[in-house]
Design a protein around this motif. Structure first.
Motif, short mmCIF file in Angstrom:
data_model
loop_
_atom_site.label_atom_id
_atom_site.label_comp_id
_atom_site.label_asym_id
_atom_site.label_seq_id
_atom_site.Cartn_x
_atom_site.Cartn_y
_atom_site.Cartn_z
N GLY A 1 -75.05 -61.51 -63.45
CA GLY A 1 -74.85 -62.86 -62.94
C GLY A 1 -73.50 -63.46 -63.24
O GLY A 1 -73.18 -64.54 -62.76
N PRO B 1 -69.82 -64.49 -62.85
CA PRO B 1 -68.86 -64.47 -61.74
C PRO B 1 -67.79 -63.42 -62.00
O PRO B 1 -67.25 -63.35 -63.10
CB PRO B 1 -68.27 -65.88 -61.76
CG PRO B 1 -69.31 -66.72 -62.44
CD PRO B 1 -69.96 -65.82 -63.44
N THR C 1 -76.41 -73.27 -50.20
CA THR C 1 -76.52 -73.60 -48.78
C THR C 1 -75.42 -74.51 -48.25
O THR C 1 -75.43 -74.81 -47.06
CB THR C 1 -77.86 -74.28 -48.48
OG1 THR C 1 -78.00 -75.38 -49.35
CG2 THR C 1 -79.01 -73.33 -48.65
N THR C 2 -74.49 -74.97 -49.07
CA THR C 2 -73.43 -75.79 -48.49
C THR C 2 -72.14 -74.98 -48.41
O THR C 2 -71.96 -74.02 -49.14
CB THR C 2 -73.16 -77.06 -49.33
OG1 THR C 2 -72.65 -76.66 -50.60
CG2 THR C 2 -74.42 -77.88 -49.50
N ARG C 3 -71.29 -75.41 -47.50
CA ARG C 3 -70.01 -74.72 -47.34
C ARG C 3 -69.24 -74.78 -48.65
O ARG C 3 -68.68 -73.80 -49.10
CB ARG C 3 -69.21 -75.39 -46.23
CG ARG C 3 -67.86 -74.73 -46.00
CD ARG C 3 -67.11 -75.40 -44.88
NE ARG C 3 -66.73 -76.75 -45.24
CZ ARG C 3 -66.75 -77.78 -44.41
NH1 ARG C 3 -67.15 -77.62 -43.17
NH2 ARG C 3 -66.38 -78.97 -44.81
N ARG D 1 -68.28 -70.17 -54.78
CA ARG D 1 -68.76 -68.88 -55.29
C ARG D 1 -67.86 -67.73 -54.85
O ARG D 1 -67.62 -66.79 -55.60
CB ARG D 1 -70.20 -68.65 -54.82
CG ARG D 1 -71.22 -69.36 -55.70
CD ARG D 1 -72.59 -69.33 -55.09
NE ARG D 1 -73.03 -68.00 -54.75
CZ ARG D 1 -73.90 -67.72 -53.79
NH1 ARG D 1 -74.41 -68.70 -53.06
NH2 ARG D 1 -74.25 -66.48 -53.55
N ILE D 2 -67.36 -67.81 -53.60
CA ILE D 2 -66.48 -66.73 -53.13
C ILE D 2 -65.23 -66.67 -54.00
O ILE D 2 -64.80 -65.60 -54.43
CB ILE D 2 -66.11 -66.96 -51.65
CG1 ILE D 2 -67.33 -66.73 -50.76
CG2 ILE D 2 -64.97 -66.03 -51.23
CD1 ILE D 2 -67.12 -67.09 -49.33
N TRP E 1 -79.07 -75.79 -55.09
CA TRP E 1 -79.15 -75.86 -53.63
C TRP E 1 -77.75 -75.89 -53.03
O TRP E 1 -77.46 -75.19 -52.07
CB TRP E 1 -79.94 -77.13 -53.25
CG TRP E 1 -79.98 -77.39 -51.78
CD1 TRP E 1 -80.83 -76.84 -50.87
CD2 TRP E 1 -79.11 -78.27 -51.05
NE1 TRP E 1 -80.55 -77.32 -49.63
CE2 TRP E 1 -79.50 -78.20 -49.69
CE3 TRP E 1 -78.05 -79.11 -51.41
CZ2 TRP E 1 -78.87 -78.93 -48.69
CZ3 TRP E 1 -77.42 -79.84 -50.41
CH2 TRP E 1 -77.83 -79.74 -49.08
N MET F 1 -70.59 -72.34 -51.20
CA MET F 1 -70.29 -70.95 -50.85
C MET F 1 -68.82 -70.63 -51.13
O MET F 1 -68.50 -69.58 -51.67
CB MET F 1 -70.60 -70.69 -49.38
CG MET F 1 -72.08 -70.68 -49.03
SD MET F 1 -73.01 -69.39 -49.86
CE MET F 1 -72.33 -67.92 -49.10
N VAL F 2 -67.93 -71.56 -50.75
CA VAL F 2 -66.51 -71.32 -50.99
C VAL F 2 -66.25 -71.20 -52.48
O VAL F 2 -65.53 -70.31 -52.95
CB VAL F 2 -65.66 -72.46 -50.38
CG1 VAL F 2 -64.21 -72.33 -50.81
CG2 VAL F 2 -65.76 -72.45 -48.87
#
Lengths: 539, 308
Positions: free
Chosen positions: B299, B301, B166-168, B174-175, B162, B171-172
């Motif tokens: 999948g 990274p 859905t959290t900042r 993963r980026i 989760w 996301m950061v």
């Protein structure tokens, strides 16, 4: 050419506060002893499109990076909306309403457009409500002339849509001054006209001021109001586009230095087939089919140009021919014999290759120039020594060095010497070194992919001349390029590749740019009747 | 009731019990490694972190008398090793795999050195929760004595999934792991993100180590981990970098590991060592079946050095 020039802004666009202007005043940037920019000024008027022209290495990128805060200029100032601003980093540029679209896409390929856009904002909530963000983005897109699927992973978008997504991202971040770095280099002519037309429409509506870095005169003439030309880090000229012609701009760009006269293609192309590709199929890195049955023949003494937007199977085609990728079906024949790109077959049939990104695809960066130049010949005399059963076991470094010195002189490779690691050479000189290795021997088949990408005028003319000379000597040349102008200039025959298949064939003399553009985009107006069922991409 | 009364039914029960018991360290290490690898860096040093966590957790539990303090200290020791890994990898031209191997040796060596005095004494254990109270069978009861850390790990996996979506922060992370160039263009600090991800991954691995020494039968010695940390790193690839799949992979691996002892308990002694190798054979078989020489692992990274 059907250029959507001087577009009337759509009346539906809401008028916000007018876009600000941008001024760079006497910017100087030095890297050590090298002066990359020497007191260069540029004035972008509000609500206009301004083109920044120049050769590679002229300082265009450096100027823009100084404006965007990547570099700190040694002297000079940046003025936004009549106020001098200090921009320390790209985030600060964003707060001043400056947004830049890079030549290479900066979206995260495996994330969706929505995820990319939300995460690019200056402030993102700790927990993201994706449904609400999606609604907000849809509302924002409704006010834009760009249509885009926000739930698609960026990797699945066509190049034109990726470019639009990059532009939409900047607008979503409230950019009022948009800087585009070679925005059309990966687009088809139609996609380029559409994107630039939309941008120009927004500028005319007063919503944007746009600075476009480009080297395409056609786009400057059709879409820009003003132009600034840089040459070797200095301002070479500027003014209204209306006061210039492509010729006058070209003179400003390259100065008085004479460029090599293009070598003429001499004599008609041969009729004997040298390279014959039939029903070739191959998979890409993710295991998905990239080539859907390519049929192509290259005759002796002929240059066949392969046009297409990158990512349509050209890379895989070259890799199969170079032995870097296994074909899944189909056949390749050279001189009537089956060809599987083994070293022995390359040598027997004299197949040579000039792949794109030569430092990565054709060199060992840490090895010396001499060693890299000997990759084709190090296991034969005179570089190998010794006879009898030990024959070919011993190398003669002195012979290797001598051969390299000869090639360096003949192909004008700028290097500190044959013992320098090849990675220390500039891009153009790596390209020359590889060209020297591939063309100095007898060549029957030459496969070249984007051979002049990122090189300056002199190097381009030089390498083009070498390729044409090889053709005149009877070499069959397969030239894969994303630069249509290059292909039209060099090719005897031109084919268009789309979705992993050859979809169109013509000659430069008979070429219709509109048809080529549509074929590149994957929707030919008059579909080429496939010779057999395999021509069409298997969907 | 005794073993014989369950007969062959004892085998699946023992495999289930083993899956739950043996999987816990795998679960924590693989979740930690998953988090680290999502940021685009691989930490092979988690074997050392695991052993260090086992030692420091046991020592703390013995000295304070509180096993939960041991768990916390084990996690902190793990983060410390994680920070060390990230700090070295932040230097230019440093290979994360080589640093990981060095830290694996450092972690185990340090744990053996510091842990000498704690081999003999008995530290308090983490209390198991008796989920088998309803059963009359001793075997069922012992199989369902579940360590609370297993439940924590079970809850952690969907929480991580989760969080990554859905959290900042997620996301950061993963980026940074998907495209360093995009992260730089967006102004996210790549090295700091990776440092935090590696420290968090080290924390989880340390906690996983404390399970080894603080759960039944509960002791600290130098043979406590037999490559479980390294195996867990492989599990992440097997689980395709998905935290919830990490749970299933750990359970599968734990269950396969319990096969040998379970068969032995019902009298199948032939090929005991062969059955003990089941988890490794299983991993190898699954990796071969799901990989291909022609395309990248789905999948993975994109910034991960081993898959680039």
């Amino acid at each position: 050419m059907n250029v959507m020039s001087r577009i009337i802004p759509p009346a539906s666009l809401p008028a916000g506060p007018p876009a600000p202007g941008l001024e760079a005043v006497a910017i100087t940037k030095r890297f050590g002893a090298f002066t990359a920019l020497d007191a260069v000024s540029l004035k972008l008027r509000p609500g206009t499109v301004h083109a920044l022209l120049g050769e590679n290495g002229a300082g265009k990128s450096t100027l823009v990076k100084c404006i965007m805060g990547f570099y700190r200029p040694d002297e000079g100032a940046v003025v936004v909306d009549d106020r001098e601003v200090v921009i320390g980093d790209p985030r600060a540029a964003q707060t001043h309403g400056l947004g830049m679209v890079y030549q290479h896409f900066t979206l995260v390929p495996r994330m969706t457009v929505l995820e990319n856009l939300v995460m690019a904002r200056a402030s993102v909530p700790a927990v993201i409500d994706w449904r609400a963000e999606r609604r907000r983005l849809a509302d924002f897109l409704a006010t834009m002339p760009f249509a885009i699927d926000v739930d698609a992973p960026v990797a699945t978008l066509a190049a034109g849509d990726k470019q639009k997504a990059e532009i939409v991202k900047q607008l979503y971040l409230n950019a009022r001054v948009l800087i585009l770095d070679e925005p059309t280099s990966v687009l088809t002519p139609d996609e380029a006209d559409e994107t630039l037309g939309l941008i120009r429409g927004m500028a005319l509506a007063g919503r944007l001021s746009v600075l476009i870095i480009t080297h395409k005169f056609r786009e400057v003439m059709a879409f820009a109001d003003d132009v600034t030309v840089l040459r070797r880090g200095r301002l070479a000229g500027s003014g209204a586009v209306a006061d210039h012609t492509p010729d006058s701009l070209a003179r400003l760009m390259i100065g008085d230095s004479s460029t090599a006269v293009p070598v003429e293609r001499r004599g008609p192309a041969g009729m004997a087939a040298r390279l014959r590709i039939a029903g070739l199929r191959a998979d890409d890195d993710s295991g998905l089919p990239a080539l859907h049955g390519v049929d192509l023949t290259v005759n002796m003494g002929e240059i066949v140009g392969v046009a297409g937007v990158s990512g349509n199977g050209q890379v895989e085609l070259v890799q199969v021919l170079a032995g870097q990728r296994a074909a899944t079906a189909g056949s390749v024949q050279v001189g009537g014999e089956p060809y599987r790109a083994t070293r022995a077959e390359m040598r027997r049939h004299k197949v040579h290759c000039l792949p794109e990104e030569p430092l990565r695809n054709a060199c060992v960066p840490g090895m010396t120039v001499a060693e890299n130049m000997a990759f084709r010949s190090f296991d034969e005399p005179p570089i190998t020594r010794g006879g009898g059963w030990l024959g070919g076991w011993w190398l003669d470094p002195a012979a290797m060095r001598r051969a390299a010195l000869d090639l360096i002189a003949r192909y004008r490779v700028k290097t500190t010497g044959p013992d320098a690691p090849i990675a220390t050479l500039s891009g153009g000189n790596v390209q020359r070194a590889v060209l020297a290795r591939e063309l100095s021997r007898e060549v029957d088949v030459l496969i070249a992919a984007n051979p002049v990408f990122g090189l300056d005028f002199a190097a381009v003319a030089d390498i083009h001349a070498q390729i044409v000379e090889a053709r005149n000597r009877g070499t069959a040349v397969l030239l894969v390029s994303e630069d249509l102008d290059e292909l039209l200039e060099l090719s005897d025959r031109l084919v268009v590749m789309s979705h992993g298949a050859i979809v169109h064939e013509t000659t430069p003399a008979a070429a219709d740019l509109t048809v080529i553009g549509r074929c590149m985009a994957g929707n030919p107006a008059h579909p080429v009747a496939p010779a057999d069922g395999q021509r069409q991409p298997a969907r | 009731m005794d073993h014989a009364s369950l007969g062959w039914w004892g085998v699946p029960l023992a495999v289930l019990a083993g899956a739950i018991r043996v999987s816990t360290p795998f679960l924590f290490v693989s979740l930690g490694e998953c988090l680290t690898e999502k940021s685009g860096r691989i930490n092979l040093g988690l074997e050392g972190t695991l052993v260090m966590g086992a030692m420091s957790g046991y020592a703390t539990a013995y000295l304070t008398g509180n096993p939960w303090a041991g768990v916390l200290v084990a996690g902190l020791a793990g983060s410390l090793l994680g920070v060390l890994h990230a700090a070295i990898c932040a230097l230019e031209r440093v290979n994360d795999i080589a640093v990981g191997i060095a830290l694996m040796l450092l972690g185990t060596g340090l744990a053996f050195f510091l842990g000498k005095p704690f081999i003999q004494p008995q530290a308090p254990q983490l209390p198991a929760i008796p989920f088998g109270w309803w059963s009359g069978s001793a075997q069922v009861r012992s199989a369902l004595d579940i360590n609370p850390l297993f439940l924590v790990g079970l809850a952690l996996a969907p929480l991580l999934l989760w969080g990554l979506r859905t959290t900042r922060w997620g996301m950061v992370l993963r980026i940074v792991g998907e495209s360093a160039e995009a992260a730089r263009a967006m102004g996210y600090p790549i090295n700091r993100v990776r440092l935090l991800a590696t420290a968090a991954g080290g924390f989880f691995a340390g906690v996983g180590g404390s399970f080894l020494s603080l759960s039944y039968p509960g002791s600290w010695n130098e043979r406590l981990s037999s490559g479980q940390g390294i195996t867990a790193v492989a599990l992440v690839i097997f689980a395709r970098w998905d935290p919830v799949l990490c749970v299933w992979a750990s359970l599968l691996f734990g269950g396969a590991g319990a096969l040998g002892p379970a068969l032995q308990s019902v009298g199948v002694t032939q090929g005991y060592h062969l059955f003990n190798a089941a988890p490794y054979v299983l991993t190898l078989a699954i990796m071969i079946a799901t990989s291909s020489s022609r395309h990248r692992l789905a999948g993975a990274p994109a910034e991960l050095s081993v898959t680039r």
